[in-house]
Design a protein around this motif. Structure first.
Motif, PDB file in Angstrom:
ATOM      1  N   VAL A   1       9.001   6.961  -2.119  1.00 44.12           N
ATOM      2  CA  VAL A   1      10.005   7.536  -1.210  1.00 44.12           C
ATOM      3  C   VAL A   1      10.060   9.047  -1.399  1.00 44.12           C
ATOM      4  N   GLU A   2      10.051   9.499  -2.637  1.00 40.41           N
ATOM      5  CA  GLU A   2      10.130  10.927  -2.922  1.00 40.41           C
ATOM      6  C   GLU A   2       8.901  11.679  -2.412  1.00 40.41           C
ATOM      7  N   SER A   3       7.748  11.020  -2.410  1.00 37.00           N
ATOM      8  CA  SER A   3       6.526  11.692  -1.941  1.00 37.00           C
ATOM      9  C   SER A   3       6.562  11.945  -0.439  1.00 37.00           C
ATOM     10  N   GLY A   4       7.383  11.205   0.284  1.00 39.46           N
ATOM     11  CA  GLY A   4       7.500  11.408   1.724  1.00 39.46           C
ATOM     12  C   GLY A   4       8.598  12.369   2.111  1.00 39.46           C
ATOM     13  N   ARG A   5       9.191  12.993   1.135  1.00 36.15           N
ATOM     14  CA  ARG A   5      10.312  13.903   1.386  1.00 36.15           C
ATOM     15  C   ARG A   5       9.842  15.142   2.141  1.00 36.15           C
ATOM     16  N   GLN A   6      10.607  15.532   3.145  1.00 33.99           N
ATOM     17  CA  GLN A   6      10.336  16.737   3.915  1.00 33.99           C
ATOM     18  C   GLN A   6      11.501  17.699   3.745  1.00 33.99           C
TER      19      GLN A   6
ATOM     20  N   LEU B   1      -2.273  -2.556   1.399  1.00 35.60           N
ATOM     21  CA  LEU B   1      -3.604  -2.597   1.999  1.00 35.60           C
ATOM     22  C   LEU B   1      -4.206  -1.199   2.107  1.00 35.60           C
ATOM     23  N   GLU B   2      -3.388  -0.215   2.488  1.00 30.82           N
ATOM     24  CA  GLU B   2      -3.843   1.167   2.618  1.00 30.82           C
ATOM     25  C   GLU B   2      -3.841   1.905   1.280  1.00 30.82           C
ATOM     26  N   ARG B   3      -3.405   1.228   0.236  1.00 26.40           N
ATOM     27  CA  ARG B   3      -3.325   1.788  -1.123  1.00 26.40           C
ATOM     28  C   ARG B   3      -2.470   3.058  -1.181  1.00 26.40           C
ATOM     29  N   ARG B   4      -1.380   3.037  -0.432  1.00 27.61           N
ATOM     30  CA  ARG B   4      -0.442   4.160  -0.417  1.00 27.61           C
ATOM     31  C   ARG B   4       0.718   3.936  -1.372  1.00 27.61           C
ATOM     32  N   LEU B   5       0.783   2.753  -1.963  1.00 27.41           N
ATOM     33  CA  LEU B   5       1.887   2.376  -2.835  1.00 27.41           C
ATOM     34  C   LEU B   5       1.314   1.780  -4.112  1.00 27.41           C
TER      35      LEU B   5
ATOM     36  N   GLN C   1      14.501  -1.322   2.021  1.00 29.81           N
ATOM     37  CA  GLN C   1      15.116  -1.654   3.313  1.00 29.81           C
ATOM     38  C   GLN C   1      14.111  -1.534   4.451  1.00 29.81           C
ATOM     39  N   VAL C   2      12.937  -2.126   4.244  1.00 31.72           N
ATOM     40  CA  VAL C   2      11.882  -2.171   5.254  1.00 31.72           C
ATOM     41  C   VAL C   2      11.403  -3.616   5.357  1.00 31.72           C
ATOM     42  N   SER C   3      10.485  -3.860   6.264  1.00 35.09           N
ATOM     43  CA  SER C   3       9.964  -5.221   6.421  1.00 35.09           C
ATOM     44  C   SER C   3       8.904  -5.530   5.366  1.00 35.09           C
ATOM     45  N   GLU C   4       8.669  -6.814   5.157  1.00 38.36           N
ATOM     46  CA  GLU C   4       7.622  -7.233   4.224  1.00 38.36           C
ATOM     47  C   GLU C   4       6.249  -6.808   4.748  1.00 38.36           C
ATOM     48  N   ALA C   5       6.084  -6.816   6.060  1.00 39.06           N
ATOM     49  CA  ALA C   5       4.805  -6.408   6.654  1.00 39.06           C
ATOM     50  C   ALA C   5       4.500  -4.945   6.337  1.00 39.06           C
ATOM     51  N   PHE C   6       5.515  -4.114   6.323  1.00 36.18           N
ATOM     52  CA  PHE C   6       5.316  -2.704   5.995  1.00 36.18           C
ATOM     53  C   PHE C   6       4.849  -2.551   4.553  1.00 36.18           C
ATOM     54  N   ILE C   7       5.454  -3.306   3.640  1.00 32.71           N
ATOM     55  CA  ILE C   7       5.044  -3.260   2.232  1.00 32.71           C
ATOM     56  C   ILE C   7       3.601  -3.724   2.096  1.00 32.71           C
ATOM     57  N   ARG C   8       3.247  -4.798   2.763  1.00 30.10           N
ATOM     58  CA  ARG C   8       1.872  -5.307   2.694  1.00 30.10           C
ATOM     59  C   ARG C   8       0.875  -4.292   3.258  1.00 30.10           C
ATOM     60  N   ARG C   9       1.266  -3.589   4.322  1.00 32.64           N
ATOM     61  CA  ARG C   9       0.388  -2.560   4.885  1.00 32.64           C
ATOM     62  C   ARG C   9       0.193  -1.405   3.908  1.00 32.64           C
ATOM     63  N   LEU C  10       1.264  -1.000   3.230  1.00 31.31           N
ATOM     64  CA  LEU C  10       1.156   0.068   2.237  1.00 31.31           C
ATOM     65  C   LEU C  10       0.218  -0.335   1.099  1.00 31.31           C
TER      66      LEU C  10
ATOM     67  N   PHE D   1      -0.866 -12.518  -7.530  1.00 31.01           N
ATOM     68  CA  PHE D   1       0.424 -11.987  -7.099  1.00 31.01           C
ATOM     69  C   PHE D   1       0.466 -10.464  -7.197  1.00 31.01           C
ATOM     70  N   VAL D   2       1.172  -9.854  -6.254  1.00 34.15           N
ATOM     71  CA  VAL D   2       1.355  -8.408  -6.219  1.00 34.15           C
ATOM     72  C   VAL D   2       2.793  -8.117  -6.625  1.00 34.15           C
ATOM     73  N   ARG D   3       2.968  -7.167  -7.543  1.00 31.34           N
ATOM     74  CA  ARG D   3       4.306  -6.808  -8.015  1.00 31.34           C
ATOM     75  C   ARG D   3       4.477  -5.292  -8.010  1.00 31.34           C
ATOM     76  N   PHE D   4       5.727  -4.858  -7.949  1.00 29.37           N
ATOM     77  CA  PHE D   4       6.061  -3.440  -7.860  1.00 29.37           C
ATOM     78  C   PHE D   4       7.149  -3.106  -8.865  1.00 29.37           C
ATOM     79  N   ARG D   5       7.094  -1.908  -9.424  1.00 31.83           N
ATOM     80  CA  ARG D   5       8.168  -1.396 -10.273  1.00 31.83           C
ATOM     81  C   ARG D   5       9.088  -0.538  -9.402  1.00 31.83           C
ATOM     82  N   PRO D   6      10.392  -0.642  -9.583  1.00 30.56           N
ATOM     83  CA  PRO D   6      11.315   0.197  -8.808  1.00 30.56           C
ATOM     84  C   PRO D   6      11.038   1.693  -8.974  1.00 30.56           C
ATOM     85  N   VAL D   7      10.590   2.103 -10.145  1.00 24.25           N
ATOM     86  CA  VAL D   7      10.270   3.516 -10.378  1.00 24.25           C
ATOM     87  C   VAL D   7       9.146   3.972  -9.440  1.00 24.25           C
ATOM     88  N   ASP D   8       8.155   3.108  -9.236  1.00 23.65           N
ATOM     89  CA  ASP D   8       7.045   3.441  -8.344  1.00 23.65           C
ATOM     90  C   ASP D   8       7.498   3.478  -6.887  1.00 23.65           C
ATOM     91  N   LEU D   9       8.415   2.610  -6.519  1.00 22.41           N
ATOM     92  CA  LEU D   9       8.953   2.622  -5.158  1.00 22.41           C
ATOM     93  C   LEU D   9       9.744   3.908  -4.914  1.00 22.41           C
TER      94      LEU D   9
END
Length: 100
Positions: free
Chosen positions: A57-62, A33-37, A22-31, A45-53
């Motif tokens: 999210v869990e790594s940003g938990r506070q 680019l910064e190799r945070r995802l 539930q974020v923008s495509e630009a945010f995903i592309r930035r992640l 083509f760039v692809r993602f697994r839901p488990v990795d997503l």
């Protein structure tokens, strides 16, 4: 590999990952680019697994901390002591300079 669930083998594109988080495509592309995802390259083509997503999210938990009122009273006590002693020393130096 046959025992994997359908979610493990599903690969999402940038638009799908953005919709999943539930974020923008630009945010995903930035992640990416910064190799945070974690992502997978299939040719150009760039692809993602839901488990990795989910892991991202869990790594940003506070975890919650102490209530603000307790933190505020503790920080005020320290600031007041430092501020008072600093001002008293400054006042003494200025008044002694004026006596000369």
């Amino acid at each position: 590999m046959a025992n994997q669930s359908a979610d493990d083998s599903t690969l999402l594109d940038v638009a799908g990952a953005a919709a999943y988080l539930q974020v923008s495509e630009a945010f995903i592309r930035r992640l990416v680019l910064e190799r945070r995802l974690r992502y997978y390259k299939l040719g150009k083509f760039v692809r993602f697994r839901p488990v990795d997503l989910d892991a991202f999210v869990e790594s940003g938990r506070q975890d919650p901390v102490q209530p603000w009122a307790q933190f505020r009273s503790a920080s005020r006590t320290g600031a007041t002591r430092r501020g008072t002693s600093g001002r008293a020393g400054l006042t003494t130096k200025v008044s002694s300079a004026r006596k000369r």
